[in-house]
Design a protein around this motif. Structure first.
Motif, PDB file in Angstrom:
ATOM      1  N   PHE A 134       0.809  -1.141   0.112  1.00 21.50           N
ATOM      2  CA  PHE A 134       0.143   0.053  -0.122  1.00 21.50           C
ATOM      3  C   PHE A 134       0.845   1.313  -0.072  1.00 21.50           C
ATOM      4  N   ALA A 150      -3.184   1.412  -2.072  1.00 20.91           N
ATOM      5  CA  ALA A 150      -3.587   0.078  -2.240  1.00 20.91           C
ATOM      6  C   ALA A 150      -2.731  -0.701  -3.303  1.00 20.91           C
ATOM      7  N   ASP A 208     -10.987  -0.025  -4.386  1.00 18.42           N
ATOM      8  CA  ASP A 208      -9.467   0.613  -4.619  1.00 18.42           C
ATOM      9  C   ASP A 208      -9.127   0.619  -6.031  1.00 18.42           C
ATOM     10  N   GLN A 214     -12.337   6.256   0.023  1.00 21.42           N
ATOM     11  CA  GLN A 214     -12.251   5.804  -1.372  1.00 21.42           C
ATOM     12  C   GLN A 214     -13.391   6.582  -2.429  1.00 21.42           C
ATOM     13  N   ALA A 252      -4.224  -2.774   1.466  1.00 13.17           N
ATOM     14  CA  ALA A 252      -4.650  -1.040   1.342  1.00 13.17           C
ATOM     15  C   ALA A 252      -3.901  -0.571   2.733  1.00 13.17           C
ATOM     16  N   LYS A 290      -7.180   4.489   4.845  1.00  9.74           N
ATOM     17  CA  LYS A 290      -8.521   4.476   3.771  1.00  9.74           C
ATOM     18  C   LYS A 290      -9.605   3.966   4.396  1.00  9.74           C
TER      19      LYS A 290
END
Length: 434
Positions: free
Chosen positions: A96, A102, A135, A165, A383, A387
């Motif tokens: 990530f 990601a 992602d 996201q 990820a 996030k």
């Protein structure tokens, strides 16, 4: 090397043609006619060099072959470190550290570099249609942003991705458009596939794909597994086993293909969330796509994983052999929360919900003896936890530091257009894109 459709009803094509098309004309997914002969791969000092060495046989004789090293240097210019976890023998492969935090940054940047180098006789822009469960869309949008002759239409399920996201998906503008679809990821994926398979539409609007159905995304993702496994084997003399969180099966398929090229990867276990298509199949049920269940690990909310078709191709449709080769386990939202909370309280480790599913499966394997003492295992961390701050921060009781690249995207204004889960509406957006 030539590439054929998993459905065996389309002409063989070059790798460049397969990357440009995305989906085969018979609706199947492109695969190599045969995997390259296994080779002994030596540890490399950079991920980009490992990628170049690993991918060279696939690019042999292709128009992109002279550009491969440059594409890899461009795509793999950030690290994928293998870090130890608190349990001896357990590791996390951190994927990530790219621009959108990601793992999909690797494949998206490789695909963008490939398509940007392919000559096109058509003066019209090539439109990349991408369905995302979280992602993929952000990684593709960032990779293709302001690329001449290329534009991206992102479809994502409205309300089923994290706020950060969603912001990433709509914050770039220029040649990037985001549609928030009133449905599930499987609706978005079905719309994208129908567009890519519509010959009449393609005559008006040249299209390609950037989902994991694209070889331009799938093949380069082998590289970080190979780099980690080869380096680990050189240091320890032991193979590295993996637990991989998966939804559409692209990331896991990359590891499976890498192992097929004699990379020293051991067992591969597939971790899913409450969407149980894969655990049920590997447990002995027929393969049956199911309606998507919304979960905390939203990027894995897939009820009809596209790359299962490639996995069956690899095993020549032999379900018994396929079930003997892999196992899959599901993790529900309660276990995801418990894993995030407990691993932080015990060890100070912080995981996103997707990585937490794989950590919980690895804990089960260790507790049951299926992952024996002396075996080395790694979890693919897909990820950055920042996030998913709305999930993670309440469980660990503190704010998460946001990586600089992600912070820069979050400072941009964002906009996404509402869209019904209708191919007719998508077709109209594509045809009338000014």
């Amino acid at each position: 090397m030539n590439f054929v459709s998993t459905r065996n009803n389309a002409p063989a094509v070059s790798l460049s043609q397969a990357i440009a098309a995305g989906l085969a004309p018979d609706g199947g997914l492109y695969v190599p006619e045969a995997l390259p002969a296994p080779r002994t791969l030596a540890p490399a000092d950079s991920l980009a060099r490992t990628a170049t060495t690993l991918l060279t046989p696939f690019f042999a004789g292709d128009a992109l072959e002279p550009e491969l090293a440059a594409i890899c240097e461009q795509a793999f210019d950030f690290p994928a470190p293998l870090q130890p976890l608190a349990t001896p023998g357990d590791h996390v492969l951190e994927l990530f550290h790219g621009p959108t935090a990601a793992f999909k940054d690797f494949g998206a940047r490789f695909l963008a570099g490939s398509l940007a180098r392919l000559p096109r006789a058509d003066a019209r822009p090539l439109t990349i249609v991408v369905a995302t469960s979280g992602d993929t869309g952000a990684a593709v949008a960032a990779a293709f942003h302001r690329q001449p002759g290329l534009r991206v239409l992102v479809l994502y399920p409205d309300g089923r991705v994290s706020p950060r996201q969603a912001h990433q998906l709509g914050c770039l503008g220029d040649n990037i458009r985001a549609l928030r679809v009133a449905g599930a990821f499987d609706d978005c994926q079905a719309m994208a596939k129908q567009a890519l398979g519509d010959v009449e539409l393609q005559a008006h609007v040249p299209l390609s794909s950037a989902n994991s159905i694209s070889l331009g995304r799938l093949l380069p993702q082998m590289s970080y597994y190979a780099h980690a496994a080869i380096g680990h084997h050189a240091r320890t003399g032991r193979k590295l086993n993996f637990v991989i969180p998966t939804g559409n099966l692209g990331n896991a398929m990359a590891a499976i293909l890498a192992r097929g090229l004699s990379v020293p990867l051991g067992r591969i276990v597939l971790a899913t969330n409450a969407n149980r298509v894969l655990p049920d199949y590997f447990g002995g049920d027929e393969y049956r796509p199911q309606p998507t269940v919304a979960t905390l690990a939203n990027a894995m909310d897939v009820g009809a994983p596209s790359n299962f078709e490639r996995l069956r191709w690899l095993y020549r449709g032999d379900d018994a052999a396929l079930r003997a080769a892999f196992t899959s386990q599901g993790v529900d939202d309660g276990e995801i929360r418990d894993t995030i909370r407990e691993r932080y309280q015990r060890h100070g480790e912080v995981f996103c919900p997707h990585t937490a599913t794989a950590v919980r499966v690895l804990e089960r394997l260790r507790a049951s003896g299926q992952a024996a003492s002396g075996e080395d295992w790694a979890v693919a961390a897909t990820a950055h936890p920042a996030k998913f701050e709305s999930v993670v921060e309440p469980l660990i009781g503190r704010e998460l530091e946001v990586p600089p690249a992600l912070a820069a995207l979050l400072r941009r204004p964002a906009h996404a257009e509402p869209c019904q889960p209708s191919f007719a509406e998508l077709r109209d957006r594509l045809v009338n894109w000014a």
